[in-house]
Design a protein around this motif. Structure first.
Motif, short mmCIF file in Angstrom:
data_model
loop_
_atom_site.label_atom_id
_atom_site.label_comp_id
_atom_site.label_asym_id
_atom_site.label_seq_id
_atom_site.Cartn_x
_atom_site.Cartn_y
_atom_site.Cartn_z
N ALA A 145 -0.88 3.15 7.09
CA ALA A 145 -0.70 2.13 8.13
C ALA A 145 -0.16 2.76 9.41
O ALA A 145 0.75 3.58 9.39
CB ALA A 145 0.24 1.04 7.64
N LEU A 146 -0.75 2.33 10.52
CA LEU A 146 -0.34 2.85 11.82
C LEU A 146 1.13 2.57 12.12
O LEU A 146 1.83 3.43 12.66
CB LEU A 146 -1.23 2.22 12.90
CG LEU A 146 -1.23 2.92 14.25
CD1 LEU A 146 -1.73 4.36 14.12
CD2 LEU A 146 -2.07 2.15 15.24
N GLY A 172 -7.81 4.91 7.89
CA GLY A 172 -7.21 3.62 7.55
C GLY A 172 -6.44 3.65 6.23
O GLY A 172 -6.12 2.61 5.67
N ASN A 173 -6.14 4.83 5.72
CA ASN A 173 -5.42 4.92 4.44
C ASN A 173 -3.91 4.93 4.58
O ASN A 173 -3.19 4.82 3.59
CB ASN A 173 -5.87 6.17 3.68
CG ASN A 173 -7.33 6.08 3.27
OD1 ASN A 173 -7.84 4.98 3.03
ND2 ASN A 173 -8.01 7.21 3.20
N ILE A 209 -4.74 8.53 8.45
CA ILE A 209 -4.47 7.42 9.36
C ILE A 209 -5.78 6.95 9.99
O ILE A 209 -6.08 5.76 10.04
CB ILE A 209 -3.45 7.82 10.44
CG1 ILE A 209 -2.09 8.07 9.80
CG2 ILE A 209 -3.34 6.74 11.53
CD1 ILE A 209 -1.20 8.97 10.59
N GLU A 210 -6.57 7.93 10.43
CA GLU A 210 -7.85 7.61 11.06
C GLU A 210 -8.80 6.92 10.08
O GLU A 210 -9.59 6.07 10.47
CB GLU A 210 -8.49 8.88 11.65
CG GLU A 210 -7.84 9.22 12.99
CD GLU A 210 -8.07 10.66 13.45
OE1 GLU A 210 -8.73 11.42 12.70
OE2 GLU A 210 -7.57 11.00 14.54
N LEU A 222 -4.38 2.33 17.85
CA LEU A 222 -5.63 1.76 17.37
C LEU A 222 -6.56 1.52 18.54
O LEU A 222 -6.14 1.00 19.57
CB LEU A 222 -5.36 0.44 16.67
CG LEU A 222 -5.10 0.47 15.19
CD1 LEU A 222 -4.92 -0.94 14.68
CD2 LEU A 222 -6.25 1.13 14.45
N ASN A 224 0.82 -1.22 0.00
CA ASN A 224 0.00 0.00 0.00
C ASN A 224 0.85 1.26 0.00
O ASN A 224 0.43 2.30 -0.49
CB ASN A 224 -0.95 0.02 1.21
CG ASN A 224 -2.11 -0.94 1.02
OD1 ASN A 224 -2.37 -1.41 -0.08
ND2 ASN A 224 -2.79 -1.26 2.11
#
Ligand SMILES: Nc1nc2c(ncn2[C@@H]2O[C@H](COP(=O)(O)OP(=O)(O)O)[C@@H](O)[C@H]2O)c(=O)[nH]1
Ligand SMILES: [Mg+2]
Ligand SMILES: [Zn+2]
Length: 262
Positions: free
Chosen positions: A236-237, A233-234, A230-231, A261, A97
């Motif tokens: 990665a944490l 989900g685009n 990030i929130e 998360l 990604n």
């Protein structure tokens, strides 16, 4: 004059890119590990010695800085149990990604070596990664004539991890060159400014121009498009967490709670 004794330099190529390493953090002396590379393979493993995402992300910051396309080679998959195969899937998704091609291989069992070889063909490839992950074993597997020394990892504990201390370049019989680097423990990031770090994360780069403030550090500013991504989900944490830890421990402390998360 050309004669039997003396070599002649036919052409000096400009260094299009290079990877440097400083002897110590404070050292002014930089050592060029390799030059004119057109791709970098980061050899990692989830078996022993397990590579951390922090290490991968630090290398990627370097390859991004020099515009060298990087690929991640997950080695020793013959040793992965179900849990590790699951982690492999997660990591592949994270890095694919972010824009990095991934391949899983086993130098010992032979998985996907034809594909690996194909990725090397016709390129000048820097092969990097921790000592013991199987860089030399992989090179030997696709070019047995080179007979690079591999090391029994059980001996690393006792002797420390020093086999080679400088990078070596080898021609490949099927076309291309590889540069086998010594076990790199850590890439220095001292040549970058703090704001440059975020630009080395392609998936952060994609959103940062939408941040409210042009000097946004993507940590605590209102209207930060990176944090929003990030929130959603685009991004990665784990990549973002490594970004924070790279910036500094203080920042890490402050923001950790907010972006874990739920
Ligand atoms: N089980 C397994 N062991 C491997 C594999 N690749 C390398 N090794 C072993 O890992 C150790 C370190 O390999 P080496 O190529 O010297 O690592 P390097 O330091 O990255 O060059 C050696 O004992 C290799 O036999 C693999 O795919 N599977
Ligand atoms: Mg080696
Ligand atoms: Zn931002």
């Amino acid at each position: 004059m050309e004669n039997d004794q003396n070599g002649v330099i036919h052409e000096i190529f400009p260094r299009h890119n290079y990877i440097i390493r400083k002897a110590t953090k404070l050292s002014k002396v930089s050592h060029i590990i390799a030059a004119n590379i057109d791709q970098a393979f980061i050899v990692v493993t989830l078996a022993w010695p397990r590579t951390s995402t922090g290490f991968i992300d630090r290398i990627l910051i370097n390859t991004e800085a020099y515009h060298i396309p990087a690929k991640i080679i997950f080695n020793k998959i013959d040793l992965y149990d179900e849990g590790l195969l699951e982690s492999l899937k997660v990591l592949r998704t994270i890095y694919e990604n972010a824009g990095y091609e991934c391949i899983e291989v086993s130098a010992i069992r032979g998985d996907n070596l034809a594909e690996f070889k194909n990725m090397l063909k016709g390129h000048t490839t820097l092969i990097t990664g921790h000592s013991g992950v199987g860089k030399s074993a992989l090179i030997n597997a696709i070019e047995p004539g080179l007979k690079l020394k591999t090391q029994d990892i059980s001996s690393y504990h006792k002797k420390g991890i020093h086999t080679t201390t400088f990078a070596e370049m080898f021609p490949l019989s099927f076309g291309g060159f590889i540069i086998d680097t010594p076990g790199i423990k850590e890439f220095g990031l001292t040549q970058f400014t703090r704001t440059e770090i975020a630009e080395r994360f392609p998936e952060m780069r994609k959103y940062m121009h939408q941040c409210r403030f042009s000097n946004c550090t993507h940590i605590h500013e209102p209207g930060c498009a990176v944090v929003e991504a990030i929130e959603m989900g685009n991004i990665a944490l784990s990549r973002y967490e490594n970004y924070l830890s790279i910036l500094s421990d203080d920042y890490w402390e402050k923001t950790e709670k907010d972006y874990r998360l739920k």
